[in-house]
Design a protein around this motif. Structure first.
Motif, PDB file in Angstrom:
ATOM      1  N   ILE A  28       0.757  -1.296   0.055  1.00 61.78           N
ATOM      2  CA  ILE A  28       0.041   0.017   0.188  1.00 61.78           C
ATOM      3  C   ILE A  28       1.030   1.156  -0.057  1.00 61.78           C
ATOM      4  CG2 ILE A  28      -1.855   1.221   1.321  1.00 61.78           C
ATOM      5  CD1 ILE A  28      -2.511  -1.388   2.659  1.00 61.78           C
ATOM      6  N   PHE A  29       0.712   2.025  -0.937  1.00 69.71           N
ATOM      7  CA  PHE A  29       1.579   3.306  -1.141  1.00 69.71           C
ATOM      8  C   PHE A  29       0.796   4.354  -0.613  1.00 69.71           C
ATOM      9  CE2 PHE A  29       3.493   0.233  -3.781  1.00 69.71           C
ATOM     10  CZ  PHE A  29       4.929   0.638  -3.962  1.00 69.71           C
ATOM     11  N   ILE A  34       2.500  13.418  -1.613  1.00 68.44           N
ATOM     12  CA  ILE A  34       3.154  13.770  -2.765  1.00 68.44           C
ATOM     13  C   ILE A  34       2.445  14.661  -3.775  1.00 68.44           C
ATOM     14  CG2 ILE A  34       4.209  12.640  -4.794  1.00 68.44           C
ATOM     15  CD1 ILE A  34       4.764  10.212  -2.916  1.00 68.44           C
ATOM     16  N   GLU A  35       3.023  15.672  -4.169  1.00 58.85           N
ATOM     17  CA  GLU A  35       2.399  16.781  -5.105  1.00 58.85           C
ATOM     18  C   GLU A  35       1.997  16.325  -6.287  1.00 58.85           C
ATOM     19  OE1 GLU A  35       3.613  21.174  -6.072  1.00 58.85           O
ATOM     20  OE2 GLU A  35       4.405  20.607  -4.109  1.00 58.85           O
ATOM     21  N   ASN A  36       0.826  16.487  -6.995  1.00 54.52           N
ATOM     22  CA  ASN A  36       0.703  15.885  -8.265  1.00 54.52           C
ATOM     23  C   ASN A  36       0.365  14.476  -8.297  1.00 54.52           C
ATOM     24  OD1 ASN A  36       0.820  18.745  -8.829  1.00 54.52           O
ATOM     25  ND2 ASN A  36       2.907  18.553  -9.339  1.00 54.52           N
ATOM     26  N   SER A  37       0.241  13.849  -7.545  1.00 52.59           N
ATOM     27  CA  SER A  37       0.066  12.484  -7.293  1.00 52.59           C
ATOM     28  C   SER A  37      -1.442  11.981  -8.040  1.00 52.59           C
ATOM     29  CB  SER A  37       0.255  11.497  -6.225  1.00 52.59           C
ATOM     30  OG  SER A  37      -0.859  11.656  -5.143  1.00 52.59           O
ATOM     31  N   VAL A  38      -1.406  10.992  -8.733  1.00 51.26           N
ATOM     32  CA  VAL A  38      -2.759  10.815  -9.426  1.00 51.26           C
ATOM     33  C   VAL A  38      -3.929  10.093  -8.585  1.00 51.26           C
ATOM     34  CG1 VAL A  38      -1.661  10.310 -11.945  1.00 51.26           C
ATOM     35  CG2 VAL A  38      -1.680   8.442 -10.102  1.00 51.26           C
ATOM     36  N   ALA A  39      -3.352   9.738  -7.323  1.00 44.43           N
ATOM     37  CA  ALA A  39      -4.369   9.259  -6.219  1.00 44.43           C
ATOM     38  C   ALA A  39      -3.846   9.586  -5.015  1.00 44.43           C
ATOM     39  CB  ALA A  39      -4.633   7.495  -6.531  1.00 44.43           C
ATOM     40  N   GLN A  40      -4.658   9.020  -3.890  1.00 41.98           N
ATOM     41  CA  GLN A  40      -4.087   9.375  -2.761  1.00 41.98           C
ATOM     42  C   GLN A  40      -3.468   8.069  -2.275  1.00 41.98           C
ATOM     43  OE1 GLN A  40      -7.759  10.346  -0.389  1.00 41.98           O
ATOM     44  NE2 GLN A  40      -7.570  12.538  -0.925  1.00 41.98           N
ATOM     45  N   THR A  41      -3.890   7.010  -2.831  1.00 45.51           N
ATOM     46  CA  THR A  41      -3.362   5.574  -2.320  1.00 45.51           C
ATOM     47  C   THR A  41      -3.368   4.672  -3.756  1.00 45.51           C
ATOM     48  OG1 THR A  41      -4.683   5.709  -0.247  1.00 45.51           O
ATOM     49  CG2 THR A  41      -3.904   3.604  -0.722  1.00 45.51           C
ATOM     50  N   PHE A  42      -2.450   3.875  -3.615  1.00 47.99           N
ATOM     51  CA  PHE A  42      -2.056   2.868  -4.377  1.00 47.99           C
ATOM     52  C   PHE A  42      -1.871   1.746  -3.758  1.00 47.99           C
ATOM     53  CE2 PHE A  42       0.651   4.687  -8.425  1.00 47.99           C
ATOM     54  CZ  PHE A  42      -0.533   5.188  -8.831  1.00 47.99           C
ATOM     55  N   ILE A  43      -2.507   0.499  -4.476  1.00 47.00           N
ATOM     56  CA  ILE A  43      -2.369  -0.716  -3.813  1.00 47.00           C
ATOM     57  C   ILE A  43      -2.055  -1.639  -4.906  1.00 47.00           C
ATOM     58  CG2 ILE A  43      -3.622  -2.941  -2.667  1.00 47.00           C
ATOM     59  CD1 ILE A  43      -5.473  -0.553  -1.558  1.00 47.00           C
ATOM     60  N   ILE A  44      -0.811  -2.288  -4.720  1.00 45.00           N
ATOM     61  CA  ILE A  44      -0.119  -3.277  -5.688  1.00 45.00           C
ATOM     62  C   ILE A  44      -0.277  -4.652  -5.235  1.00 45.00           C
ATOM     63  CG2 ILE A  44       2.037  -3.760  -7.126  1.00 45.00           C
ATOM     64  CD1 ILE A  44       2.510  -0.254  -7.020  1.00 45.00           C
ATOM     65  N   CYS A  45      -0.324  -5.699  -6.076  1.00 41.98           N
ATOM     66  CA  CYS A  45      -0.301  -7.076  -5.635  1.00 41.98           C
ATOM     67  C   CYS A  45       0.163  -7.796  -6.914  1.00 41.98           C
ATOM     68  CB  CYS A  45      -1.494  -7.405  -5.156  1.00 41.98           C
ATOM     69  SG  CYS A  45      -2.965  -7.694  -6.194  1.00 41.98           S
ATOM     70  N   THR A  46       0.486  -8.941  -6.587  1.00 43.71           N
ATOM     71  CA  THR A  46       0.954  -9.821  -7.874  1.00 43.71           C
ATOM     72  C   THR A  46       0.068 -11.258  -7.916  1.00 43.71           C
ATOM     73  OG1 THR A  46       3.088  -8.971  -7.523  1.00 43.71           O
ATOM     74  CG2 THR A  46       2.938 -11.349  -8.565  1.00 43.71           C
ATOM     75  N   GLU A 107       6.902   0.325  -7.665  1.00 40.72           N
ATOM     76  CA  GLU A 107       7.695   0.642  -6.251  1.00 40.72           C
ATOM     77  C   GLU A 107       8.768   1.750  -6.446  1.00 40.72           C
ATOM     78  OE1 GLU A 107       6.414  -3.840  -6.208  1.00 40.72           O
ATOM     79  OE2 GLU A 107       7.149  -2.545  -7.639  1.00 40.72           O
ATOM     80  N   GLU A 108       9.657   1.697  -7.492  1.00 40.21           N
ATOM     81  CA  GLU A 108      10.587   2.453  -7.768  1.00 40.21           C
ATOM     82  C   GLU A 108      10.088   3.832  -8.041  1.00 40.21           C
ATOM     83  OE1 GLU A 108      14.104   3.485  -6.975  1.00 40.21           O
ATOM     84  OE2 GLU A 108      13.795   1.576  -6.952  1.00 40.21           O
ATOM     85  N   LEU A 109       9.064   3.912  -8.807  1.00 35.98           N
ATOM     86  CA  LEU A 109       8.707   5.259  -9.414  1.00 35.98           C
ATOM     87  C   LEU A 109       8.059   6.139  -8.084  1.00 35.98           C
ATOM     88  CD1 LEU A 109       6.527   4.427 -12.657  1.00 35.98           C
ATOM     89  CD2 LEU A 109       8.603   5.839 -12.453  1.00 35.98           C
ATOM     90  N   TRP A 110       7.405   5.326  -7.282  1.00 32.42           N
ATOM     91  CA  TRP A 110       6.803   5.913  -6.148  1.00 32.42           C
ATOM     92  C   TRP A 110       7.453   5.676  -4.952  1.00 32.42           C
ATOM     93  CZ3 TRP A 110       3.397   9.447  -7.297  1.00 32.42           C
ATOM     94  CH2 TRP A 110       2.892   9.318  -8.499  1.00 32.42           C
ATOM     95  N   GLY A 111       8.770   5.390  -4.775  1.00 32.70           N
ATOM     96  CA  GLY A 111       9.679   5.163  -3.898  1.00 32.70           C
ATOM     97  C   GLY A 111       9.578   6.324  -2.776  1.00 32.70           C
ATOM     98  N   ASP A 112       9.346   7.480  -2.986  1.00 34.09           N
ATOM     99  CA  ASP A 112       9.081   8.427  -1.880  1.00 34.09           C
ATOM    100  C   ASP A 112       7.748   8.452  -1.177  1.00 34.09           C
ATOM    101  OD1 ASP A 112       8.202   9.314  -4.238  1.00 34.09           O
ATOM    102  OD2 ASP A 112       9.000  11.391  -3.941  1.00 34.09           O
ATOM    103  N   ALA A 113       6.907   7.518  -1.311  1.00 28.18           N
ATOM    104  CA  ALA A 113       5.691   7.261  -0.716  1.00 28.18           C
ATOM    105  C   ALA A 113       5.936   6.530   0.482  1.00 28.18           C
ATOM    106  CB  ALA A 113       4.816   6.784  -1.722  1.00 28.18           C
ATOM    107  N   LYS A 114       4.958   6.749   1.470  1.00 24.18           N
ATOM    108  CA  LYS A 114       4.921   5.949   2.719  1.00 24.18           C
ATOM    109  C   LYS A 114       4.471   4.543   2.206  1.00 24.18           C
ATOM    110  CE  LYS A 114       2.893   5.715   7.355  1.00 24.18           C
ATOM    111  NZ  LYS A 114       2.185   4.524   7.217  1.00 24.18           N
ATOM    112  N   ILE A 115       5.178   3.540   2.252  1.00 22.53           N
ATOM    113  CA  ILE A 115       4.674   2.158   1.875  1.00 22.53           C
ATOM    114  C   ILE A 115       4.559   1.096   2.925  1.00 22.53           C
ATOM    115  CG2 ILE A 115       5.452   0.134   0.323  1.00 22.53           C
ATOM    116  CD1 ILE A 115       7.393   2.096  -0.935  1.00 22.53           C
TER     117      ILE A 115
END
Length: 122
Positions: A28-29, A34-46, A107-115
């Motif tokens: 969960i990101f 983060i300024e100009n992010s496309v959403a408040q939260t990203f959830i990524i899974c595999t 993950e690398e693109l949004w590395g400055d997010a709280k993960i």
């Protein structure tokens, strides 16, 4: 209900749906700072196959619709199920096959997010 509580309920329900269908490597990101992010939260899974990616994304939509009466604003990637994106506006879900996730390395693109990493259930 305030927006923060709604977003948290949505996030929890999505994670629950991913776990129900054995999705892996859930992250969960928090992009809210983060300024100009496309959403408040990203959830990524595999998922391990296009069948599983399809099952995960379908279960997310079903659980959120049934339990929270919410539907995604936009869905894409269901044709080949290599990478399905579910856009709930404040929360965006990315369901990847392993190779596709490694290739795009979000993950690398949004590395400055709280993960937050969600441990796999046994």
């Amino acid at each position: 209900m305030n927006k923060i509580t709604e977003k948290q309920l949505l996030t929890d329900k999505i994670v629950e749906a991913i776990q129900d269908t054995k999705g892996e490597d859930i992250m969960i990101f928090d992009l809210s700072t983060i300024e100009n992010s496309v959403a408040q939260t990203f959830i990524i899974c595999t998922g391990n196959s296009n069948t599983q990616v399809s099952a995960i994304s379908g279960n997310i939509q079903k659980k959120v619709r049934n339990d929270l009466q919410d539907r995604p604003w936009h869905v894409e990637g269901t044709e080949n199920s290599l990478w399905v994106l579910l856009d709930y506006v404040s929360v965006v879900v990315h369901v990847f096959q392993r190779e596709t996730r490694a290739y795009y390395d979000i993950e690398e693109l949004w590395g400055d997010a709280k993960i937050t990493k969600i441990e796999n259930q046994l």
